[in-house]
Scaffold this motif. Structure first.
Motif, PDB file in Angstrom:
ATOM      1  N   ILE A   4       0.869  -1.044   0.067  1.00  0.00           N
ATOM      2  CA  ILE A   4       0.094  -0.148   0.117  1.00  0.00           C
ATOM      3  C   ILE A   4       0.837   1.221   0.169  1.00  0.00           C
ATOM      4  N   LYS A   5       0.634   2.101  -0.978  1.00  0.00           N
ATOM      5  CA  LYS A   5       1.453   3.374  -1.052  1.00  0.00           C
ATOM      6  C   LYS A   5       0.579   4.618  -0.483  1.00  0.00           C
ATOM      7  N   LYS A   6      -0.753   4.425  -0.662  1.00  0.00           N
ATOM      8  CA  LYS A   6      -1.525   5.853  -0.431  1.00  0.00           C
ATOM      9  C   LYS A   6      -2.733   5.092   0.177  1.00  0.00           C
ATOM     10  N   LEU A   7      -3.165   5.707   1.582  1.00  0.00           N
ATOM     11  CA  LEU A   7      -4.247   5.124   2.260  1.00  0.00           C
ATOM     12  C   LEU A   7      -5.649   6.227   2.492  1.00  0.00           C
ATOM     13  N   LEU A   8      -6.670   5.931   1.946  1.00  0.00           N
ATOM     14  CA  LEU A   8      -7.735   6.974   2.433  1.00  0.00           C
ATOM     15  C   LEU A   8      -8.453   6.142   3.679  1.00  0.00           C
ATOM     16  N   ILE A   9      -8.738   7.017   4.670  1.00  0.00           N
ATOM     17  CA  ILE A   9      -9.344   6.474   5.715  1.00  0.00           C
ATOM     18  C   ILE A   9     -10.869   6.975   5.710  1.00  0.00           C
ATOM     19  N   ALA A  10     -11.714   6.009   5.656  1.00  0.00           N
ATOM     20  CA  ALA A  10     -13.007   6.318   5.571  1.00  0.00           C
ATOM     21  C   ALA A  10     -13.761   6.352   6.944  1.00  0.00           C
ATOM     22  N   ASN A  11     -13.354   7.169   7.841  1.00  0.00           N
ATOM     23  CA  ASN A  11     -13.640   7.147   9.050  1.00  0.00           C
ATOM     24  C   ASN A  11     -13.280   8.703   9.556  1.00  0.00           C
ATOM     25  N   ARG A  12     -13.723   8.950  10.877  1.00  0.00           N
ATOM     26  CA  ARG A  12     -13.191  10.292  11.617  1.00  0.00           C
ATOM     27  C   ARG A  12     -12.630   9.948  12.908  1.00  0.00           C
ATOM     28  N   ASN A  13     -12.253  11.392  13.466  1.00  0.00           N
ATOM     29  CA  ASN A  13     -11.754  11.636  14.915  1.00  0.00           C
ATOM     30  C   ASN A  13     -10.733  10.671  15.354  1.00  0.00           C
ATOM     31  N   GLU A  14     -11.022  10.191  16.436  1.00  0.00           N
ATOM     32  CA  GLU A  14     -10.002   9.276  17.137  1.00  0.00           C
ATOM     33  C   GLU A  14      -9.901   7.938  16.396  1.00  0.00           C
ATOM     34  N   ILE A  15     -10.688   7.592  15.710  1.00  0.00           N
ATOM     35  CA  ILE A  15     -10.566   6.300  14.936  1.00  0.00           C
ATOM     36  C   ILE A  15      -9.680   6.664  13.706  1.00  0.00           C
ATOM     37  N   ALA A  16      -9.783   7.747  12.749  1.00  0.00           N
ATOM     38  CA  ALA A  16      -8.974   8.017  11.816  1.00  0.00           C
ATOM     39  C   ALA A  16      -7.435   8.452  12.204  1.00  0.00           C
ATOM     40  N   ARG A  17      -7.470   9.037  13.512  1.00  0.00           N
ATOM     41  CA  ARG A  17      -6.187   9.270  14.076  1.00  0.00           C
ATOM     42  C   ARG A  17      -5.424   7.910  14.497  1.00  0.00           C
ATOM     43  N   ARG A  18      -6.006   7.227  14.950  1.00  0.00           N
ATOM     44  CA  ARG A  18      -5.381   5.729  15.327  1.00  0.00           C
ATOM     45  C   ARG A  18      -4.770   5.172  14.115  1.00  0.00           C
ATOM     46  N   ILE A  19      -5.543   5.107  12.890  1.00  0.00           N
ATOM     47  CA  ILE A  19      -4.919   4.568  11.945  1.00  0.00           C
ATOM     48  C   ILE A  19      -3.949   5.185  11.175  1.00  0.00           C
ATOM     49  N   LEU A  20      -3.788   6.636  11.460  1.00  0.00           N
ATOM     50  CA  LEU A  20      -2.947   7.721  10.821  1.00  0.00           C
ATOM     51  C   LEU A  20      -1.560   7.384  11.524  1.00  0.00           C
ATOM     52  N   ARG A  21      -1.502   7.125  13.042  1.00  0.00           N
ATOM     53  CA  ARG A  21      -0.647   6.609  13.784  1.00  0.00           C
ATOM     54  C   ARG A  21       0.248   5.386  13.331  1.00  0.00           C
ATOM     55  N   ALA A  22      -0.615   4.389  12.803  1.00  0.00           N
ATOM     56  CA  ALA A  22       0.007   3.154  12.319  1.00  0.00           C
ATOM     57  C   ALA A  22       0.555   3.329  10.926  1.00  0.00           C
ATOM     58  N   GLN A  24       1.579   6.076   9.160  1.00  0.00           N
ATOM     59  CA  GLN A  24       2.688   6.937   8.913  1.00  0.00           C
ATOM     60  C   GLN A  24       4.115   6.408   8.885  1.00  0.00           C
ATOM     61  N   PRO A  25       4.214   5.674  10.268  1.00  0.00           N
ATOM     62  CA  PRO A  25       5.737   5.056  10.057  1.00  0.00           C
ATOM     63  C   PRO A  25       5.875   3.787   9.325  1.00  0.00           C
ATOM     64  N   LEU A  26       4.864   3.402   8.438  1.00  0.00           N
ATOM     65  CA  LEU A  26       5.261   2.483   7.592  1.00  0.00           C
ATOM     66  C   LEU A  26       5.343   3.144   6.105  1.00  0.00           C
ATOM     67  N   GLY A  27       5.694   4.441   6.061  1.00  0.00           N
ATOM     68  CA  GLY A  27       5.659   5.128   4.899  1.00  0.00           C
ATOM     69  C   GLY A  27       4.501   5.213   3.969  1.00  0.00           C
ATOM     70  N   ILE A  28       3.245   4.949   4.608  1.00  0.00           N
ATOM     71  CA  ILE A  28       2.205   5.296   3.874  1.00  0.00           C
ATOM     72  C   ILE A  28       1.655   6.669   3.724  1.00  0.00           C
ATOM     73  N   ALA A  29       1.396   7.144   2.533  1.00  0.00           N
ATOM     74  CA  ALA A  29       0.758   8.682   2.609  1.00  0.00           C
ATOM     75  C   ALA A  29      -0.763   8.358   2.971  1.00  0.00           C
ATOM     76  N   THR A  30      -1.344   9.439   3.712  1.00  0.00           N
ATOM     77  CA  THR A  30      -2.779   9.316   4.075  1.00  0.00           C
ATOM     78  C   THR A  30      -3.668  10.314   3.900  1.00  0.00           C
ATOM     79  N   VAL A  31      -4.899  10.037   3.542  1.00  0.00           N
ATOM     80  CA  VAL A  31      -5.893  10.674   2.913  1.00  0.00           C
ATOM     81  C   VAL A  31      -6.840  10.797   3.768  1.00  0.00           C
ATOM     82  N   ALA A  32      -7.339  11.911   4.486  1.00  0.00           N
ATOM     83  CA  ALA A  32      -8.572  11.983   5.275  1.00  0.00           C
ATOM     84  C   ALA A  32      -9.914  12.561   4.562  1.00  0.00           C
TER      85      ALA A  32
END
Length: 662
Positions: A4-22, A24-32
């Motif tokens: 996975i190179k670029k990840l869209l997170i289909a959720n909000r708030n603390e759920i989205a933040r938890r996924i962002l935290r996992a 970003q260290p893997l080098g995956i670009a993130t989309v909110a």
């Protein structure tokens, strides 16, 4: 399967933040993604990119499959993580991802579909050899069919929405006389929550433990379980405190439950993280309930005792990696407990609350997954869950004490919430003893819901108001006129807290104050030291009758919030000195029944001309994923009904008009 190179997170708030935290260290670009109500949310600020997908209602934004897919393609995302909630257990969404060539961080559409329908899930589980509760699950059964089935099963029975989750569409029926009304209520809630009013019946197991097994499975046929979580502390069939491991599960039972969970994983060709849920009775027998085909809100306690990042493994599995974890090598270290911090008032049947975040500070010594920020707003559009307070210790008792301390050190001001309620659960001797079931909260409601006296907070509020007027030289109400800087005249105040109004007088002597009207003897507030810490927020240090303490004071409307340090429940104290008697409405009949929050009308139970008594349910309102019964405060006659089923209500919108009985 490419990484996975670029990840869209289909959720909000603390759920989205938890996924962002996992991610970003893997080098995956993130989309909110965000709704118009979440434009300033932290997950929007922290992602690499962010896109608005619609208005505040989730049906027009976070649940719009077409908009999520369109946004992923527009952003160039090659994968979507649905988090938990919203579309995370939608077979249609999983299929749409597949058709668009987008990797779903989750199981296949077929596995989701099989487990989303409780009747189908139960049939597959039975074929796989899992123990199941006796029940009835004909999708098109009539009311008569369901009543007959309930008689055959034997009361008590549980009505459960076939497409359900989160405790919605679930009702416990103790006898035949209440079956029809409970069925109607369950079907209404299921229709509103899932657009599907089909239900099933199961034999009710009274006061069981709710135990779930965490599983991980890769695309190469390898799967493991990561032990159990105990989710028995529930209100309205919804989890509120979770822990791992369970105090009721020993190593032999853990092995049997884990083996059963893995049988279901293999029977469904499951991929990713999932949870197999069981009821455990008092004899030690367990029964399959359902499988959640997603990450759970409570996954953090499993991470705490295993040291395994479940979200990172979800991403690695979705990228095609082999699961390197081996069952015999998984170890459980210590004990972890999570408390769900929610914007709700436990004293009012857990009524969801909204309001400004005037002050917020999490305990720095525990994990807190949240998306709160000072100056933000808790809106009525989404779930009442605000944060997950997670602690880890060497043993269970230490974890209980650590959670209670973390909640005591939590500062959250601006609306009612359940931090004190959670703290009382963590401190309760029965909970700490580990001998309880799903009936724990009901059995100990009196102790857990006991109102706190707020005398000290009220005294601080009184002195704060007096001190503020002295330092700003602002005009006092006429009742408070006559102040002189050369003579210490008492300041009369009328303050209301916990439904009680106090006539208070404040005297200033040098830097000290005395407060009359809050008990038999005056309170002495010495060494008064206020400091401004933010807009309309003040920190107060004072010694009250010889005991030193810190208080946080936040101005809000016609009152102030006061929170004492190491007490998680702030008191809202209304300054009735500034209001006229007519505005207060004391002892005056209130004709207009207004909506306590934004929401949707699910039932209208009265009509014009009908006479009602105090406590009669007038309408039912669904908000923040919960149904609320709006009742008459006194005997009256219904003069007019201004709402219909399905109407969307705004805060303080008039729903029913009443007139006094003759």
């Amino acid at each position: 399967m490419p990484r996975i190179k670029k990840l869209l997170i289909a959720n909000r708030n603390e759920i989205a933040r938890r996924i962002l935290r996992a991610a970003q260290p893997l080098g995956i670009a993130t989309v909110a993604v965000y709704s118009e109500a979440d434009a300033q949310a932290l997950h929007v600020q922290e992602a690499d990119e962010a896109y608005c997908i619609g208005p505040a209602p989730s049906l027009e934004s976070y649940l719009r499959i077409d908009k999520l897919i369109e946004t992923a393609l527009k952003a160039g995302a090659d994968a979507i993580h649905p988090g938990y909630g919203f579309v995370s257990e939608s077979p249609a969404f999983a299929q749409a991802c597949a058709e668009a060539g987008i990797t779903l961080v989750g199981p296949t559409p077929q596995a989701i579909a099989d487990m989303a329908d409780k009747a189908c899930a139960k049939e597959i589980a039975q074929q796989a050899g899992l123990p199941c509760i006796p029940g009835f699950s004909e999708p098109n059964a009539s009311v008569a069919d369901l009543m007959a089935a309930a008689q055959r099963i034997g009361y008590p029975v549980m009505i459960k929405a076939l497409a359900g989750g989160g405790g919605r569409g679930m009702r416990l029926v103790l006898n035949e006389s209440e079956f029809a009304s409970q069925l109607h209520s369950a079907q209404l809630e299921a229709k509103n929550a899932f657009n599907d009013d089909r239900v099933m019946l199961e034999k009710a197991i009274i006061n069981p433990r709710h135990i779930e097994i965490q599983v991980l499975a890769d695309t190469h046929g390898h799967a493991v379980h990561l032990g159990e979580r105990d989710c028995s502390v529930q209100r309205r069939h919804q989890k509120i405190v979770e822990e791992a491991p369970s105090p009721a599960v020993n190593s032999e039972l853990r092995a049997r439950m884990g083996e059963a969970a893995l049988k279901l994983v293999h029977a469904t060709n499951y991929v990713g993280a999932g949870t197999v849920e069981f009821l455990l009775d008092t004899q030690g027998d367990f029964y399959f309930i359902e499988m959640n085909t997603r990450l759970q809100v409570e996954h953090g306690v499993t991470e705490a005792i295993t040291g395994i990042d479940l979200v990172q493994w979800q991403l690695r599995i979705a990228s095609g990696e082999q699961l390197t974890l081996q069952q015999e090598h998984i170890r459980f270290n210590g004990h972890a407990i999570q408390g769900r911090l929610c914007a709700e008032d436990p004293a009012r049947d857990f009524m969801p609350q909204t309001g400004p975040v005037l002050a917020w500070q999490a305990d720095p010594h525990s994990r807190c997954d949240h998306a709160l920020q000072m100056g933000g707003e808790v809106s009525p559009w989404y779930d009442s869950l605000l944060a997950k307070v997670i602690v880890h210790a060497d043993n269970r008792l230490a974890a209980c004490e650590k959670l209670a301390d973390a909640l005591n050190r939590t500062v959250l001001v601006g609306f009612e919430h359940n931090a004190l309620y959670l703290q009382r659960i963590a401190s309760h001797p029965v909970f700490q003893g580990g001998e309880f079931g799903t009936g724990f909260l009901a059995e100990h409601a009196e102790a857990l819901l006991q109102a706190q006296t707020k005398i000290l907070e009220c005294a601080v509020a009184a002195v704060f108001l007096a001190h503020q007027q002295n330092t700003t030289q602002a005009a006092w109400p006429s009742a408070l006129s006559g102040f002189s800087s050369t003579r210490a005249l008492p300041r009369p105040l009328k303050l209301k807290v916990n439904g009680n109004t106090h006539q208070i007088k404040v005297n200033k002597i040098s830097n000290d104050y005395t407060v009359d009207g809050l008990g038999d003897t005056p309170l002495l507030l010495a060494n008064w030291q206020p400091a401004v810490t933010g807009q309309n927020v003040h920190k107060i240090q004072s010694t009250i009758n010889g005991t030193s303490a810190q208080y946080l004071v936040a101005l809000n409307g016609n009152g102030i919030w006061v929170q004492r340090w190491l007490n998680p429940q702030a008191a809202f104290i209304e300054d009735e000195s500034l209001l006229s008697a007519s505005a207060l409405g004391e002892g005056v009949f209130q004709p207009n029944i207004t909506s306590p929050m934004n929401g949707k009308i699910t039932q209208v139970l009265v009509q014009p001309g009908q006479q009602v008594e105090a406590g009669t349910v007038l309408v039912c309102l669904e908000a923040m994923k919960m149904e609320h019964r709006i009742t008459a405060k006194s005997a009256a006659v219904v003069e007019a009904v201004h709402v219909n089923v399905g109407d969307q209500m705004k805060l303080k919108q008039i729903m029913v008009q009443l007139k006094p009985t003759q």
